[in-house]
Design a protein around this motif. Structure first.
Motif, PDB file in Angstrom:
ATOM      1  N   ILE A   1       0.848  -1.195   0.000  1.00 53.09           N
ATOM      2  CA  ILE A   1       0.000   0.000   0.000  1.00 53.09           C
ATOM      3  C   ILE A   1       0.888   1.251   0.000  1.00 53.09           C
ATOM      4  CG2 ILE A   1      -1.713   1.317   1.298  1.00 53.09           C
ATOM      5  CD1 ILE A   1      -2.688  -1.394   2.418  1.00 53.09           C
ATOM      6  N   LEU A   2       0.682   2.101  -0.994  1.00 58.14           N
ATOM      7  CA  LEU A   2       1.470   3.329  -1.111  1.00 58.14           C
ATOM      8  C   LEU A   2       0.658   4.581  -0.813  1.00 58.14           C
ATOM      9  CD1 LEU A   2       3.491   2.551  -4.372  1.00 58.14           C
ATOM     10  CD2 LEU A   2       4.214   2.264  -2.001  1.00 58.14           C
ATOM     11  N   VAL A   3      -0.646   4.534  -1.081  1.00 55.02           N
ATOM     12  CA  VAL A   3      -1.521   5.684  -0.851  1.00 55.02           C
ATOM     13  C   VAL A   3      -2.786   5.196  -0.151  1.00 55.02           C
ATOM     14  CG1 VAL A   3      -2.867   7.534  -1.926  1.00 55.02           C
ATOM     15  CG2 VAL A   3      -0.661   6.864  -2.917  1.00 55.02           C
ATOM     16  N   ARG A   4      -3.214   5.957   0.883  1.00 57.39           N
ATOM     17  CA  ARG A   4      -4.444   5.619   1.594  1.00 57.39           C
ATOM     18  C   ARG A   4      -5.312   6.863   1.750  1.00 57.39           C
ATOM     19  NH1 ARG A   4      -4.534   4.400   6.671  1.00 57.39           N
ATOM     20  NH2 ARG A   4      -2.507   5.307   7.197  1.00 57.39           N
ATOM     21  N   THR A   5      -6.626   6.655   1.702  1.00 53.94           N
ATOM     22  CA  THR A   5      -7.588   7.657   2.141  1.00 53.94           C
ATOM     23  C   THR A   5      -8.340   7.057   3.327  1.00 53.94           C
ATOM     24  OG1 THR A   5      -9.384   6.877   0.712  1.00 53.94           O
ATOM     25  CG2 THR A   5      -7.821   8.465  -0.242  1.00 53.94           C
ATOM     26  N   ARG A   6      -9.365   7.719   3.799  1.00 58.94           N
ATOM     27  CA  ARG A   6     -10.133   7.181   4.928  1.00 58.94           C
ATOM     28  C   ARG A   6     -10.818   5.864   4.578  1.00 58.94           C
ATOM     29  NH1 ARG A   6     -13.322  12.608   5.473  1.00 58.94           N
ATOM     30  NH2 ARG A   6     -11.700  14.025   6.232  1.00 58.94           N
ATOM     31  N   THR A   7     -11.130   5.689   3.278  1.00 60.97           N
ATOM     32  CA  THR A   7     -11.943   4.533   2.900  1.00 60.97           C
ATOM     33  C   THR A   7     -11.287   3.596   1.894  1.00 60.97           C
ATOM     34  OG1 THR A   7     -13.015   5.798   1.120  1.00 60.97           O
ATOM     35  CG2 THR A   7     -14.075   5.835   3.300  1.00 60.97           C
ATOM     36  N   ARG A   8     -10.102   3.940   1.379  1.00 53.79           N
ATOM     37  CA  ARG A   8      -9.543   3.130   0.310  1.00 53.79           C
ATOM     38  C   ARG A   8      -8.023   3.086   0.366  1.00 53.79           C
ATOM     39  NH1 ARG A   8     -10.778   0.578  -4.249  1.00 53.79           N
ATOM     40  NH2 ARG A   8      -9.221   0.562  -5.897  1.00 53.79           N
ATOM     41  N   ASN A   9      -7.481   1.953  -0.054  1.00 58.80           N
ATOM     42  CA  ASN A   9      -6.039   1.790  -0.196  1.00 58.80           C
ATOM     43  C   ASN A   9      -5.678   1.655  -1.678  1.00 58.80           C
ATOM     44  OD1 ASN A   9      -5.777   1.682   2.618  1.00 58.80           O
ATOM     45  ND2 ASN A   9      -6.012  -0.541   2.642  1.00 58.80           N
ATOM     46  N   TYR A  10      -4.541   2.202  -2.051  1.00 58.99           N
ATOM     47  CA  TYR A  10      -4.016   2.077  -3.408  1.00 58.99           C
ATOM     48  C   TYR A  10      -2.633   1.437  -3.335  1.00 58.99           C
ATOM     49  CZ  TYR A  10      -7.702   5.466  -4.390  1.00 58.99           C
ATOM     50  OH  TYR A  10      -8.919   6.107  -4.473  1.00 58.99           O
ATOM     51  N   THR A  11      -2.484   0.353  -4.041  1.00 61.09           N
ATOM     52  CA  THR A  11      -1.234  -0.406  -3.973  1.00 61.09           C
ATOM     53  C   THR A  11      -0.303  -0.038  -5.132  1.00 61.09           C
ATOM     54  OG1 THR A  11      -2.041  -2.231  -5.332  1.00 61.09           O
ATOM     55  CG2 THR A  11      -2.543  -2.317  -2.962  1.00 61.09           C
ATOM     56  N   ALA A  12       0.826  -0.740  -5.186  1.00 59.63           N
ATOM     57  CA  ALA A  12       1.832  -0.501  -6.225  1.00 59.63           C
ATOM     58  C   ALA A  12       1.541  -1.295  -7.487  1.00 59.63           C
ATOM     59  CB  ALA A  12       3.221  -0.850  -5.695  1.00 59.63           C
ATOM     60  N   SER A  13       0.283  -1.528  -7.791  1.00 52.90           N
ATOM     61  CA  SER A  13      -0.077  -2.270  -9.000  1.00 52.90           C
ATOM     62  C   SER A  13      -0.418  -1.287 -10.120  1.00 52.90           C
ATOM     63  CB  SER A  13      -1.278  -3.180  -8.745  1.00 52.90           C
ATOM     64  OG  SER A  13      -2.459  -2.406  -8.568  1.00 52.90           O
ATOM     65  N   PRO A  14      -0.146  -1.649 -11.367  1.00 58.90           N
ATOM     66  CA  PRO A  14      -0.532  -0.777 -12.480  1.00 58.90           C
ATOM     67  C   PRO A  14      -2.025  -0.473 -12.492  1.00 58.90           C
ATOM     68  CG  PRO A  14       0.980  -2.480 -13.242  1.00 58.90           C
ATOM     69  CD  PRO A  14       0.621  -2.827 -11.827  1.00 58.90           C
ATOM     70  N   GLU A  15      -2.845  -1.434 -12.097  1.00 60.25           N
ATOM     71  CA  GLU A  15      -4.288  -1.225 -12.077  1.00 60.25           C
ATOM     72  C   GLU A  15      -4.679  -0.124 -11.095  1.00 60.25           C
ATOM     73  OE1 GLU A  15      -3.218  -5.094 -13.633  1.00 60.25           O
ATOM     74  OE2 GLU A  15      -2.785  -4.171 -11.683  1.00 60.25           O
ATOM     75  N   ASP A  16      -4.048  -0.133  -9.912  1.00 60.94           N
ATOM     76  CA  ASP A  16      -4.369   0.899  -8.920  1.00 60.94           C
ATOM     77  C   ASP A  16      -3.821   2.264  -9.340  1.00 60.94           C
ATOM     78  OD1 ASP A  16      -5.832  -0.743  -7.321  1.00 60.94           O
ATOM     79  OD2 ASP A  16      -4.522  -0.627  -5.575  1.00 60.94           O
ATOM     80  N   TYR A  17      -2.682   2.274  -9.994  1.00 62.74           N
ATOM     81  CA  TYR A  17      -2.156   3.551 -10.502  1.00 62.74           C
ATOM     82  C   TYR A  17      -3.144   4.174 -11.490  1.00 62.74           C
ATOM     83  CZ  TYR A  17       2.494   2.367  -8.616  1.00 62.74           C
ATOM     84  OH  TYR A  17       3.549   2.059  -7.803  1.00 62.74           O
ATOM     85  N   LEU A  18      -3.641   3.363 -12.415  1.00 58.21           N
ATOM     86  CA  LEU A  18      -4.585   3.876 -13.399  1.00 58.21           C
ATOM     87  C   LEU A  18      -5.906   4.292 -12.753  1.00 58.21           C
ATOM     88  CD1 LEU A  18      -4.005   1.516 -16.450  1.00 58.21           C
ATOM     89  CD2 LEU A  18      -3.749   4.002 -16.414  1.00 58.21           C
ATOM     90  N   LEU A  19      -6.356   3.527 -11.762  1.00 59.14           N
ATOM     91  CA  LEU A  19      -7.576   3.881 -11.041  1.00 59.14           C
ATOM     92  C   LEU A  19      -7.406   5.223 -10.345  1.00 59.14           C
ATOM     93  CD1 LEU A  19     -10.398   3.196  -9.949  1.00 59.14           C
ATOM     94  CD2 LEU A  19      -9.273   1.966  -8.078  1.00 59.14           C
ATOM     95  N   LEU A  20      -6.283   5.412  -9.713  1.00 55.88           N
ATOM     96  CA  LEU A  20      -5.988   6.653  -9.008  1.00 55.88           C
ATOM     97  C   LEU A  20      -6.012   7.842  -9.966  1.00 55.88           C
ATOM     98  CD1 LEU A  20      -5.073   7.876  -6.273  1.00 55.88           C
ATOM     99  CD2 LEU A  20      -2.726   7.366  -6.952  1.00 55.88           C
ATOM    100  N   LEU A  21      -5.359   7.701 -11.108  1.00 53.27           N
ATOM    101  CA  LEU A  21      -5.330   8.787 -12.088  1.00 53.27           C
ATOM    102  C   LEU A  21      -6.716   9.071 -12.646  1.00 53.27           C
ATOM    103  CD1 LEU A  21      -2.065   7.801 -14.014  1.00 53.27           C
ATOM    104  CD2 LEU A  21      -2.349   9.701 -12.402  1.00 53.27           C
ATOM    105  N   THR A  22      -7.511   8.010 -12.841  1.00 52.59           N
ATOM    106  CA  THR A  22      -8.867   8.179 -13.365  1.00 52.59           C
ATOM    107  C   THR A  22      -9.758   8.894 -12.359  1.00 52.59           C
ATOM    108  OG1 THR A  22      -8.654   6.180 -14.707  1.00 52.59           O
ATOM    109  CG2 THR A  22     -10.885   6.977 -14.264  1.00 52.59           C
ATOM    110  N   GLU A  23      -9.686   8.485 -11.098  1.00 54.98           N
ATOM    111  CA  GLU A  23     -10.511   9.115 -10.064  1.00 54.98           C
ATOM    112  C   GLU A  23     -10.182  10.594  -9.891  1.00 54.98           C
ATOM    113  OE1 GLU A  23     -11.453   5.243  -7.230  1.00 54.98           O
ATOM    114  OE2 GLU A  23      -9.962   6.712  -6.582  1.00 54.98           O
ATOM    115  N   LEU A  24      -8.926  10.949 -10.115  1.00 55.01           N
ATOM    116  CA  LEU A  24      -8.507  12.342  -9.988  1.00 55.01           C
ATOM    117  C   LEU A  24      -8.665  13.127 -11.288  1.00 55.01           C
ATOM    118  CD1 LEU A  24      -5.291  11.628  -7.925  1.00 55.01           C
ATOM    119  CD2 LEU A  24      -7.165  13.094  -7.154  1.00 55.01           C
ATOM    120  N   ASN A  25      -9.129  12.455 -12.330  1.00 53.03           N
ATOM    121  CA  ASN A  25      -9.283  13.068 -13.653  1.00 53.03           C
ATOM    122  C   ASN A  25      -7.955  13.563 -14.216  1.00 53.03           C
ATOM    123  OD1 ASN A  25     -10.864  13.754 -15.898  1.00 53.03           O
ATOM    124  ND2 ASN A  25     -11.116  15.872 -15.199  1.00 53.03           N
TER     125      ASN A  25
END
Length: 235
Positions: free
Chosen positions: A82-106
């Motif tokens: 886990i590299l990034v956390r919010t109150r409700t979600r964790n984002y890991t060092a996977s390419p899928e989570d990187y893309l999800l993170l960028l998409t959620e932030l537009n």
């Protein structure tokens, strides 16, 4: 990042070209396996050590392709880390989570760039065992970096979730590891995976302060004069 630009430029160059134009390369503070702080730049902005607000450069950092290029390499960090956390979600060092993170932030420009910059010119950044760097056909590569400085390893954002067009606050650093204050030690040392590279770690030096290090200066002189001596012997 200059080290990464040079490696990318040289990847695929024929030996005849590098023999003619490249005597050797010195890399300083190169993030060969990425850095968690690059995630901060894309999410909320990173003032890069300057006395500005955290988002002073966000308008540049949130669309530059260099951001996702330097996200931590999945194979080196392991995809479940886990590299990034919010109150409700964790984002890991996977390419899928990187893309999800960028998409959620537009961060649409970075999302487009992500698959391109992670696999370019024979460099496979998210290879299973860590980034794969091809043979560079250079005679000498010396990588110098600092160590012994507390370096952020994960980010916490005090928000429920990331939403488009709403820039998050500055993060809290929730875990620390050894490095140079910007890049962690395992990423700095990963230059060893490049065939023919030698790596020198300088204790107590940070990412930029290393440029004033007497040991770095001596290593540079040794590197230069070794080349001069080799030329004399060939004459």
């Amino acid at each position: 990042m200059g080290s990464m630009v040079v490696i990318n430029y040289l990847a695929g160059k024929p030996k005849s070209w590098t023999d003619a134009y490249i005597s050797g390369i010195v890399s300083v503070s190169g993030p060969y396996g990425g850095s968690p702080l690059s995630l901060q730049g894309s999410i909320s902005g990173d003032p890069i050590g300057l006395p500005f607000y955290h988002d002073a450069f966000l308008d540049i950092q949130d669309n530059s392709p260099s951001g996702p290029w330097l996200f931590p390499a999945s194979g080196l960090w392991q995809q479940q880390e886990i590299l990034v956390r919010t109150r409700t979600r964790n984002y890991t060092a996977s390419p899928e989570d990187y893309l999800l993170l960028l998409t959620e932030l537009n961060r649409s420009e970075q999302a487009k760039a992500f698959p391109i910059v992670r696999n370019d010119k024979g460099i496979h950044y998210d290879a299973k065992e860590g980034p794969f760097y091809p043979q560079l056909n250079i005679k000498r590569l010396l990588a110098l970096h600092g160590k012994g400085t507390k370096t952020p390893a994960s980010l916490y954002y005090d928000v429920d979730q990331f939403t488009p067009n709403q820039d998050p606050p500055a993060p809290h650093y929730t875990r620390w590891i050894d490095g140079d204050g910007v890049v962690d030690y395992k990423s700095l040392e990963y230059c060893k995976s490049i065939p023919g590279a030698s790596v020198v770690a300088i204790q107590g030096q940070n990412h930029v302060g290393i440029l004033s290090s007497k040991e770095l200066h001596q290593q540079l002189l040794n590197f230069i004069f070794a080349d001069v001596e080799e030329e004399k012997m060939q004459q």
